[in-house]
Design a protein around this motif. Structure first.
Motif, PDB file in Angstrom:
ATOM      1  N   ASP A  87       0.832  -1.206   0.000  1.00  0.00           N
ATOM      2  CA  ASP A  87       0.000   0.000   0.000  1.00  0.00           C
ATOM      3  C   ASP A  87       0.867   1.256   0.000  1.00  0.00           C
ATOM      4  O   ASP A  87       0.555   2.243  -0.672  1.00  0.00           O
ATOM      5  CB  ASP A  87      -0.929   0.018   1.211  1.00  0.00           C
ATOM      6  CG  ASP A  87      -2.079  -0.964   1.082  1.00  0.00           C
ATOM      7  OD1 ASP A  87      -2.351  -1.410  -0.049  1.00  0.00           O
ATOM      8  OD2 ASP A  87      -2.703  -1.304   2.110  1.00  0.00           O
ATOM      9  N   ALA A  88       1.956   1.209   0.766  1.00  0.00           N
ATOM     10  CA  ALA A  88       2.864   2.350   0.813  1.00  0.00           C
ATOM     11  C   ALA A  88       3.551   2.571  -0.541  1.00  0.00           C
ATOM     12  O   ALA A  88       3.730   3.709  -0.979  1.00  0.00           O
ATOM     13  CB  ALA A  88       3.912   2.140   1.906  1.00  0.00           C
ATOM     14  N   CYS A  89       3.920   1.473  -1.202  1.00  0.00           N
ATOM     15  CA  CYS A  89       4.536   1.590  -2.534  1.00  0.00           C
ATOM     16  C   CYS A  89       3.594   2.292  -3.499  1.00  0.00           C
ATOM     17  O   CYS A  89       3.993   3.207  -4.231  1.00  0.00           O
ATOM     18  CB  CYS A  89       4.898   0.207  -3.076  1.00  0.00           C
ATOM     19  SG  CYS A  89       6.348  -0.546  -2.322  1.00  0.00           S
ATOM     20  N   ASP A  90       2.336   1.863  -3.515  1.00  0.00           N
ATOM     21  CA  ASP A  90       1.352   2.483  -4.410  1.00  0.00           C
ATOM     22  C   ASP A  90       1.083   3.930  -4.021  1.00  0.00           C
ATOM     23  O   ASP A  90       1.020   4.826  -4.878  1.00  0.00           O
ATOM     24  CB  ASP A  90       0.044   1.691  -4.386  1.00  0.00           C
ATOM     25  CG  ASP A  90       0.043   0.543  -5.373  1.00  0.00           C
ATOM     26  OD1 ASP A  90       0.873   0.539  -6.298  1.00  0.00           O
ATOM     27  OD2 ASP A  90      -0.797  -0.375  -5.213  1.00  0.00           O
ATOM     28  N   GLY A  91       0.928   4.166  -2.713  1.00  0.00           N
ATOM     29  CA  GLY A  91       0.590   5.508  -2.255  1.00  0.00           C
ATOM     30  C   GLY A  91       1.680   6.515  -2.537  1.00  0.00           C
ATOM     31  O   GLY A  91       1.440   7.565  -3.150  1.00  0.00           O
ATOM     32  N   PHE A  92       2.889   6.206  -2.091  1.00  0.00           N
ATOM     33  CA  PHE A  92       3.979   7.154  -2.276  1.00  0.00           C
ATOM     34  C   PHE A  92       4.478   7.172  -3.721  1.00  0.00           C
ATOM     35  O   PHE A  92       5.016   8.182  -4.179  1.00  0.00           O
ATOM     36  CB  PHE A  92       5.136   6.811  -1.326  1.00  0.00           C
ATOM     37  CG  PHE A  92       4.822   7.091   0.112  1.00  0.00           C
ATOM     38  CD1 PHE A  92       4.661   8.385   0.561  1.00  0.00           C
ATOM     39  CD2 PHE A  92       4.679   6.054   1.026  1.00  0.00           C
ATOM     40  CE1 PHE A  92       4.349   8.655   1.890  1.00  0.00           C
ATOM     41  CE2 PHE A  92       4.384   6.302   2.354  1.00  0.00           C
ATOM     42  CZ  PHE A  92       4.221   7.609   2.789  1.00  0.00           C
ATOM     43  N   MET A 105      -3.334   4.783  -0.661  1.00  0.00           N
ATOM     44  CA  MET A 105      -2.980   3.751   0.314  1.00  0.00           C
ATOM     45  C   MET A 105      -4.215   3.063   0.879  1.00  0.00           C
ATOM     46  O   MET A 105      -4.152   1.891   1.257  1.00  0.00           O
ATOM     47  CB  MET A 105      -2.139   4.348   1.454  1.00  0.00           C
ATOM     48  CG  MET A 105      -0.705   4.622   1.069  1.00  0.00           C
ATOM     49  SD  MET A 105       0.404   4.797   2.494  1.00  0.00           S
ATOM     50  CE  MET A 105      -0.099   6.378   3.118  1.00  0.00           C
ATOM     51  N   LYS A 106      -5.325   3.760   0.924  1.00  0.00           N
ATOM     52  CA  LYS A 106      -6.554   3.174   1.456  1.00  0.00           C
ATOM     53  C   LYS A 106      -7.257   2.288   0.428  1.00  0.00           C
ATOM     54  O   LYS A 106      -8.084   1.446   0.775  1.00  0.00           O
ATOM     55  CB  LYS A 106      -7.497   4.283   1.922  1.00  0.00           C
ATOM     56  CG  LYS A 106      -8.637   3.790   2.800  1.00  0.00           C
ATOM     57  CD  LYS A 106      -9.397   4.964   3.380  1.00  0.00           C
ATOM     58  CE  LYS A 106     -10.541   4.488   4.261  1.00  0.00           C
ATOM     59  NZ  LYS A 106     -10.064   3.656   5.382  1.00  0.00           N
ATOM     60  N   ASP A 107      -6.909   2.446  -0.832  1.00  0.00           N
ATOM     61  CA  ASP A 107      -7.514   1.660  -1.910  1.00  0.00           C
ATOM     62  C   ASP A 107      -7.029   0.215  -1.819  1.00  0.00           C
ATOM     63  O   ASP A 107      -5.824  -0.042  -1.756  1.00  0.00           O
ATOM     64  CB  ASP A 107      -7.120   2.265  -3.257  1.00  0.00           C
ATOM     65  CG  ASP A 107      -7.955   1.720  -4.411  1.00  0.00           C
ATOM     66  OD1 ASP A 107      -8.396   0.558  -4.331  1.00  0.00           O
ATOM     67  OD2 ASP A 107      -8.151   2.459  -5.390  1.00  0.00           O
ATOM     68  N   SER A 108      -7.943  -0.727  -1.832  1.00  0.00           N
ATOM     69  CA  SER A 108      -7.580  -2.144  -1.687  1.00  0.00           C
ATOM     70  C   SER A 108      -6.980  -2.739  -2.956  1.00  0.00           C
ATOM     71  O   SER A 108      -6.398  -3.825  -2.916  1.00  0.00           O
ATOM     72  CB  SER A 108      -8.816  -2.959  -1.279  1.00  0.00           C
ATOM     73  OG  SER A 108      -9.830  -2.857  -2.267  1.00  0.00           O
ATOM     74  N   VAL A 110      -4.379  -3.411  -5.982  1.00  0.00           N
ATOM     75  CA  VAL A 110      -2.920  -3.467  -6.031  1.00  0.00           C
ATOM     76  C   VAL A 110      -2.453  -2.898  -7.364  1.00  0.00           C
ATOM     77  O   VAL A 110      -2.861  -3.365  -8.431  1.00  0.00           O
ATOM     78  CB  VAL A 110      -2.416  -4.911  -5.868  1.00  0.00           C
ATOM     79  CG1 VAL A 110      -0.897  -4.970  -6.010  1.00  0.00           C
ATOM     80  CG2 VAL A 110      -2.852  -5.473  -4.524  1.00  0.00           C
ATOM     81  N   GLY A 111      -1.580  -1.894  -7.289  1.00  0.00           N
ATOM     82  CA  GLY A 111      -1.077  -1.256  -8.495  1.00  0.00           C
ATOM     83  C   GLY A 111       0.292  -1.756  -8.897  1.00  0.00           C
ATOM     84  O   GLY A 111       0.865  -2.661  -8.279  1.00  0.00           O
TER      85      GLY A 111
END
Length: 255
Positions: A87-92, A105-108, A110-111
């Protein structure tokens, strides 16, 4: 003493899928004090991973045994920290400001950042553990697993003590732990987090601990710069990064 035992089981229930006694009820107060035993839970997870690895190494190549040990730690925790890392990888990776980072990060879902990041992370940990066995011995590999799982959770716990929690959502992953720790609680976490490390050679251990401290400091600075503090996903990411840093630091100490 009973209160401390309750706090430990609360931490065990929150951070793992391991069973806890029925007499330990659920309460916000318990979870507010559970973070002090995060490293001790890590020691238990490390012991399980080390046991699986060492037993598997008796009948299988070490490279395969390491994979089984890693899988055991993921099953025990329900991939709790790996999920935070992804989640941190996708968010940041995909967010351009604080609100966008927190939303992603809250989105379930996976990117691409999460997929590539966790693949590289797991591959790096697997390679590092195989090299530790080749550089030292299989017993040291087992001890390293226990120490790394404990100290990496101490690294994550330190963010709760030093940084501000930035989410307002009461249902967020780390909200039950988002109360600033007292100094004596951090001391308990430090003692339980560092205790397994004494089983490793002091000359090699120092470099590993310095690597963990440096990565934790850099992660904390990055989180503050991007979002002003930490979230539960930041704690998971820090644990994963610190665990890898411990393995790499140990290898660097040998060269």
């Amino acid at each position: 003493m009973r209160a401390q035992l309750v706090y430990f089981f609360a931490a065990l229930r929150f951070f793992t899928r391991l069973p806890t006694p029925a007499w330990v009820d659920h309460s916000q107060d318990q979870l507010n004090h559970a973070a002090r035993y995060f490293p001790l839970v890590g020691t238990l997870v490390g012991l399980i991973a080390a046991t699986v690895t060492l037993v598997a190494a008796m009948i299988l190549p070490v490279s395969v045994a390491v994979m089984f040990g890693m899988a055991a730690s993921v099953l025990v925790t329900g991939a709790f920290h790996e999920d935070g890392f992804t989640d941190a990888c996708d968010g940041f990776g995909g967010g351009w400001d604080k609100e966008h980072v927190l939303t992603i990060m809250k989105d379930s879902r996976v990117g691409s950042y999460a997929t590539v990041g966790v693949a590289l992370l797991l591959l790096a940990k697997w390679n590092a553990l195989v090299e530790i066995d080749a550089t030292f011995d299989t017993l040291t590999l087992g001890l390293t697993l226990v120490a790394a799982h404990a100290i990496s959770r101490l690294a994550a716990t330190s963010l709760i003590f030093t940084l501000d929690y930035v989410r307002e959502d009461a249902t967020a992953k780390a909200k039950p732990l988002a109360v600033r720790m007292a100094p004596h609680e951090l001391l308990i976490a430090a003692l339980t987090g560092l205790a397994p490390c004494v089983l490793l050679p002091a000359s090699n251990l120092l470099v590993a601990l310095l690597a963990v401290a440096l990565c934790t400091w850099l992660a904390a600075r990055y989180f503050v710069r991007r979002i002003g503090g930490y979230t539960g996903d930041c704690l998971g990411a820090t644990q994963q990064i610190a665990e890898l840093a411990f393995y790499l630091g140990l290898l660097c100490s040998f060269t």
